[in-house]
Design an enzyme around this catalytic site. Structure first.
Site, PDB file in Angstrom:
ATOM      1  CG  HIS A 119      35.096  42.683  44.154  1.00 21.69           C
ATOM      2  ND1 HIS A 119      35.969  43.318  43.293  1.00 21.69           N
ATOM      3  CD2 HIS A 119      34.931  41.430  43.663  1.00 21.69           C
ATOM      4  CE1 HIS A 119      36.329  42.483  42.328  1.00 21.69           C
ATOM      5  NE2 HIS A 119      35.712  41.333  42.532  1.00 21.69           N
TER       6      HIS A 119
ATOM      7  CE1 TYR B  81      30.088  37.806  38.340  1.00 19.69           C
ATOM      8  CE2 TYR B  81      31.592  37.570  36.490  1.00 19.69           C
ATOM      9  CZ  TYR B  81      31.328  38.003  37.772  1.00 19.69           C
ATOM     10  OH  TYR B  81      32.302  38.631  38.502  1.00 19.69           O
TER      11      TYR B  81
ATOM     12  NE  ARG C  41      40.143  42.588  38.846  1.00 21.02           N
ATOM     13  CZ  ARG C  41      40.323  42.445  37.534  1.00 21.02           C
ATOM     14  NH1 ARG C  41      40.627  43.508  36.787  1.00 21.02           N
ATOM     15  NH2 ARG C  41      40.193  41.268  36.952  1.00 21.02           N
TER      16      ARG C  41
ATOM     17  CG  HIS D 235      37.223  37.946  33.933  1.00 22.10           C
ATOM     18  ND1 HIS D 235      35.906  37.596  34.106  1.00 22.10           N
ATOM     19  CD2 HIS D 235      37.583  38.578  35.082  1.00 22.10           C
ATOM     20  CE1 HIS D 235      35.486  37.996  35.288  1.00 22.10           C
ATOM     21  NE2 HIS D 235      36.490  38.592  35.897  1.00 22.10           N
TER      22      HIS D 235
ATOM     23  NE  ARG E 102      35.861  42.626  38.523  1.00 27.43           N
ATOM     24  CZ  ARG E 102      36.407  42.842  37.332  1.00 27.43           C
ATOM     25  NH1 ARG E 102      36.286  44.009  36.751  1.00 27.43           N
ATOM     26  NH2 ARG E 102      37.083  41.873  36.728  1.00 27.43           N
TER      27      ARG E 102
ATOM     28  CE  LYS F  38      43.438  39.054  40.120  1.00 25.44           C
ATOM     29  NZ  LYS F  38      42.246  38.364  40.672  1.00 25.44           N
TER      30      LYS F  38
END
Length: 314
Positions: free
Chosen positions: A262, A297, A131, A288, A265, A156
């Site tokens: 972004h 994805y 990120r 994640h 990524r 995050k």
């Protein structure tokens, strides 16, 4: 009251961006009701504000959710007056949207239109799936050249993880670190050389703040005062610098997709998936929490894979 919000956020170790976002929405809630104190308001006023965002402002589902979380946090953790059920709350319908992804050729064309530190940052974001804030807040000590890995600290959700360091970036990154070391030596000679440290680490390890390892990998060009001692510290580069450079590179490369920094990524994850990397590994590299987040994805691959249109068979 906002000082109380700040104190609770610090006590719960919220990220600065979360705190800024919460204060922003709490302030908008107060101004929406003509600067009434939240202590004098309850569920009807909260519901009216959130419905205004959904109907009049037409915000996205995620924006309304952030505003709701901020106000719930205010009443629950700060005012200690938890909100009850809001039966008339109009929630914005969440839509499933596919992320914008650049092809390999488009990534190359974009990089060819960039140079200097911004190019290195963009390459690192794409090569490691970072990120933007993770790239900006990375320290010198987080780079492991022997293992060819990057250690992402306090990402995050406050999580740490390890991701890839592309082999092709080893030499450019080493050359960049020489410049960072020279800049740090100059700061030390001027009586500075401090780097901001999270939490209470500065009080525990005061000398560590002046070590090269704690310096930001991509330092700012400016020195600022920080802390109770008002030390001269060098923060990391502003996110707007890399964002503007990337946007300009897209224009120069003739790429008309609605992409941002972004997007690199997203492209990292999609290109790994296309090359046969399993989805669980990609989830770990991206950091994640939920596999469902990474599964988006697979949909990108499904809609972009080579399929022959029936029109081409006519």
């Amino acid at each position: 009251m906002l000082d109380r919000v700040h104190a609770v956020c610090r006590r719960r170790h919220f990220s600065m961006r979360t705190e800024e976002s919460y204060i922003h929405w709490i302030r908008r809630f107060i101004f929406f009701h003509n600067k009434r104190h939240p202590d004098t308001m309850a569920e009807p006023e909260v519901q009216a504000f959130l419905n205004h965002l959904a109907i009049e402002r037409q915000v996205s589902a995620s924006t309304q959710t952030i505003a709701l979380n901020a106000i719930v946090f205010l009443y629950d953790a700060v005012l200690e007056k938890p909100l009850g059920h809001m039966q008339g709350l109009k929630r914005v319908q969440r839509r499933q949207r596919l992320p914008v992804v650049l092809s390999v050729d488009e990534v190359k064309a974009t990089f060819n239109s960039m140079n200097g530190t911004c190019l290195l940052m963009a390459q690192l974001i794409y090569g490691a799936g970072l990120r933007v804030n993770e790239c900006l807040s990375m320290r010198v000590k987080d780079v492991d050249f022997n293992a060819k890995t990057l250690n992402v600290r306090d990402g995050k959700g406050g999580k740490d993880r390890t991701t890839l360091l592309p082999a092709q970036l080893l030499e450019p990154l080493q050359q960049h670190l020489l410049k960072v070391a020279q800049l740090h030596a100059t700061d030390l000679a001027r009586g500075g050389g401090y780097a901001e440290m999270p939490g209470g680490l500065f009080r525990k390890y005061p000398s560590a703040s002046r070590s090269l390892g704690w310096q930001f990998l991509f330092p700012s060009t400016l020195l600022r005062r920080w802390g109770q001692g008002q030390q001269l510290v060098r923060w990391h580069m502003a996110d707007t610098t890399i964002q503007r450079a990337f946007k300009q590179a897209l224009i120069q490369a003739g790429i008309h997709k609605h992409a941002s920094i972004h997007t690199l990524r997203h492209s990292f994850a999609t290109h790994l998936l296309s090359s046969g990397t399993d989805i669980r590994t990609i989830q770990l590299l991206l950091g994640h929490r939920n596999l469902q987040t990474t599964m988006i994805y697979t949909h990108v691959i499904e809609v972009t894979k080579s399929v022959t249109s029936p029109f081409d068979r006519l």
